[in-house]
Design an enzyme around this catalytic site. Structure first.
Site, PDB file in Angstrom:
ATOM      1  N   CYS A 161       0.697  -1.102  -0.030  1.00 47.83           N
ATOM      2  CA  CYS A 161      -0.054   0.040  -0.006  1.00 47.83           C
ATOM      3  C   CYS A 161       0.911   1.091  -0.123  1.00 47.83           C
ATOM      4  O   CYS A 161       1.942   1.309   0.695  1.00 47.83           O
ATOM      5  CB  CYS A 161      -0.966   0.159   1.196  1.00 47.83           C
ATOM      6  SG  CYS A 161      -1.835   1.547   1.205  1.00 47.83           S
ATOM      7  N   GLU A 195       1.948  -4.883  -5.237  1.00 49.02           N
ATOM      8  CA  GLU A 195       0.682  -5.850  -5.001  1.00 49.02           C
ATOM      9  C   GLU A 195      -0.394  -5.392  -6.273  1.00 49.02           C
ATOM     10  O   GLU A 195      -0.606  -4.506  -6.281  1.00 49.02           O
ATOM     11  CB  GLU A 195       0.138  -5.464  -3.747  1.00 49.02           C
ATOM     12  CG  GLU A 195      -1.033  -6.508  -3.193  1.00 49.02           C
ATOM     13  CD  GLU A 195      -1.552  -6.602  -1.979  1.00 49.02           C
ATOM     14  OE1 GLU A 195      -2.488  -6.311  -1.639  1.00 49.02           O
ATOM     15  OE2 GLU A 195      -0.573  -6.636  -0.916  1.00 49.02           O
TER      16      GLU A 195
END
Length: 319
Positions: A161, A195
């Site tokens: 993140c 990710e």
């Protein structure tokens, strides 16, 4: 029914604005701060301003509470280890272990959720490391943004993140955080990738970064022959990210049964534009990183450059 109820609640912002240091920033999304913070359990009445300590990220409903907190003289920097310090740009990076600094990590996630739509990490912070970027002055270390990373990623992700706070956006800090994640991958001698799936903005940011770095290696290295394996070894990019970027740049040509990397005039022009912009950008100085990779206790890592990249390319015959 439970999911629908949650969706209904989270559609409405529960905090209108935060005050962090010398900035007030409007919140963009709902964040699941503890219910004790709100006067009624259903959180229908949004808090006009939530006051945050810019060093510990503790939160208060009233400014007088924050002032009393500062009078106790809290640390003027994030917890964890300072792994990067550049006295020229006055930037520092701290590595915070979610297991050792659980309260800070949770506060960081709650604050981040105010500006990230799909972030779901709130309480289970133990499996993550957080890399907190700060601007430094005589008052202390002021948080600019951060990225998180799994301690053990089976998929080889080097970033989970990422957030640059609204007050610091459009200043190149996002690319700085991306670059930092790859510099750590280089020190780990691994390939890495963010990710997936990426958001639209994330795709643009990473696409621009991958293009810039690959063009720089291909044009500035002075080597006539570079394979996909060579590029991955130099950049710590995963093979699929490298190949997709080369395809988008139109640099892969099929000739006599093989794919060749061919530098076009258009690519050279693009490289010149990147170089011109680079002078005014905040970049990571790798010599100023003082960091030891997290010890996983595992004997081997399938994402190490020697094993994974070579294995992937031999198996897929992509290059």
């Amino acid at each position: 029914e439970s999911l629908r109820e949650h969706e209904t609640v989270t559609k409405v912002k529960n905090i209108e604005m935060i005050e962090l240091g010398r900035f007030r920033m409007e919140a963009w999304y709902f964040s699941p701060y503890p219910p004790e913070l709100f006067p009624n359990a259903d959180q229908k009445n949004a808090i006009p301003i939530l006051y945050l300590c810019e060093f510990t990220l503790k939160f208060f409903r009233h400014k007088t509470e924050l002032q009393r907190h500062y009078q106790r003289n809290p640390p003027r920097h994030p917890p964890g280890n300072e792994i990067y310090r550049d006295d020229k740009t006055m930037l520092s990076m701290f590595e915070v272990d979610g297991t050792q600094e659980k309260v800070y990590a949770q506060n960081l996630c709650w604050m981040a959720k105010l500006f990230l739509d799909h972030k779901t990490l709130y309480y289970d912070v133990d499996p993550f490391l957080f890399y907190v970027l700060c601007e430094r002055d005589d008052r202390g270390y002021h948080i600019v943004g951060f990225y998180s990373k799994e301690k053990h990623s089976e998929s080889g992700y080097n970033l989970a993140c990422i957030l640059t706070l609204p007050a610091y956006q459009r200043k190149g800090y996002g690319k700085f955080l991306i670059e930092f994640s790859y510099e750590l991958s280089k020190l780990e001698q691994k390939v890495g990738s963010p990710e997936k799936p990426l958001s639209d903005l994330g795709q643009l940011s990473y696409g621009s970064y991958w293009s810039e770095i690959l063009l720089n290696v291909l044009i500035e290295s002075g080597k006539e022959h570079l394979s996909i394996y060579d590029l991955c070894s130099i950049t710590s990019f995963k093979a699929d990210d490298t190949i997709q970027t080369l395809q988008k740049l139109n640099l892969l040509k099929y000739y006599s049964g093989n794919y060749l990397i061919y530098i076009t005039d258009e690519a050279r022009e693009k490289h010149k534009k990147y170089q011109a912009r680079k002078k005014n950008q905040k970049r990571v100085d790798p010599t100023k990183i003082h960091w030891t990779p997290y010890e996983s206790g595992r004997k081997s890592d399938k994402w190490s450059i020697a094993s994974k990249v070579r294995g992937n390319l031999d198996q897929d015959d992509e290059a």
